[in-house]
Design a protein around this motif. Sequence first.
Motif: not given
Length: 277
Positions: A68, A122-124, A127, A181-182
């Motif tokens: 993550d 965070p990897r998010t 994007t 995913k979490t």
Amino acid sequence: MIRAVIAAMSWLVVAAVATDDAGAQQAIPNSPGWQMAYEADMCVLSRAYATKSGEFVFGIRSTLPGVDMVGLQIVTEGMTSRKRERQLATISVPGQDQLWQGEVTLWPAPKLKQTLILGSVPRTLLTPIAAAQEVTIAVAGQEPVTLPISAAKQALKALEACEADFAKTLGIDAAQSMNVKTPAEPAKTVGDWIRFEDYPKSALQAGVGGTVSILWEVDKQGKIASCRTIKTSGREDLDKAACDALMKRARFNRPALDAAGNPVASYGTRQVVWAIP
């Protein structure tokens, strides 16, 4: 005071750094494109830019698919620091006030006239950065820098391929890692897992430090199953101390979950920098 510095390991919720994107330095790419480096203990995706203050290299460090958090790595001639210190930083893109805010560590290299900046994000975050035309990075006490972004989506695919290869070298199923995913939820702040009192007496008496990269597994029950060195510091006592401390203190409220909400095993990696100030 003797302390263990955990590089790119701890993250805090802190007050925002006030930035004015309009007043930021505008960087110009001075390399053909993104560079993908396969290091011994990580993958490093980077791109070099030219600013009015000198070269600015923006990089992302990662290890395994699905983890993550990823590392933020900047090498710059434009941001100066006379001592190792922690500062507040922000990352923003046009149309959004702020993507991320947190702490980074500045490591000065006076002989090279450079400063290394490390953080954990965070990897998010990758994007929206890849989808943007530019990204602005601001560190407290320094002039913000705006970087034009291009071909970032293809670069992220190269990063994912490196992560899959890295997982294979560690004997980890990349598909299993991607199944998360979490992420597992730590019971306490991750930065508290390794403390200054964990510094090995043998290394302390010798007046030496070092950097070790470690890998740990959290099982389906949310318990630490194992910890091992993936890149040695060159000293067995420092390597062992990092995993011993993690096994002693790392606790999780729950394990990682897949897309259906089922508990799954997961992995984590960090660099631990043992340093004597």
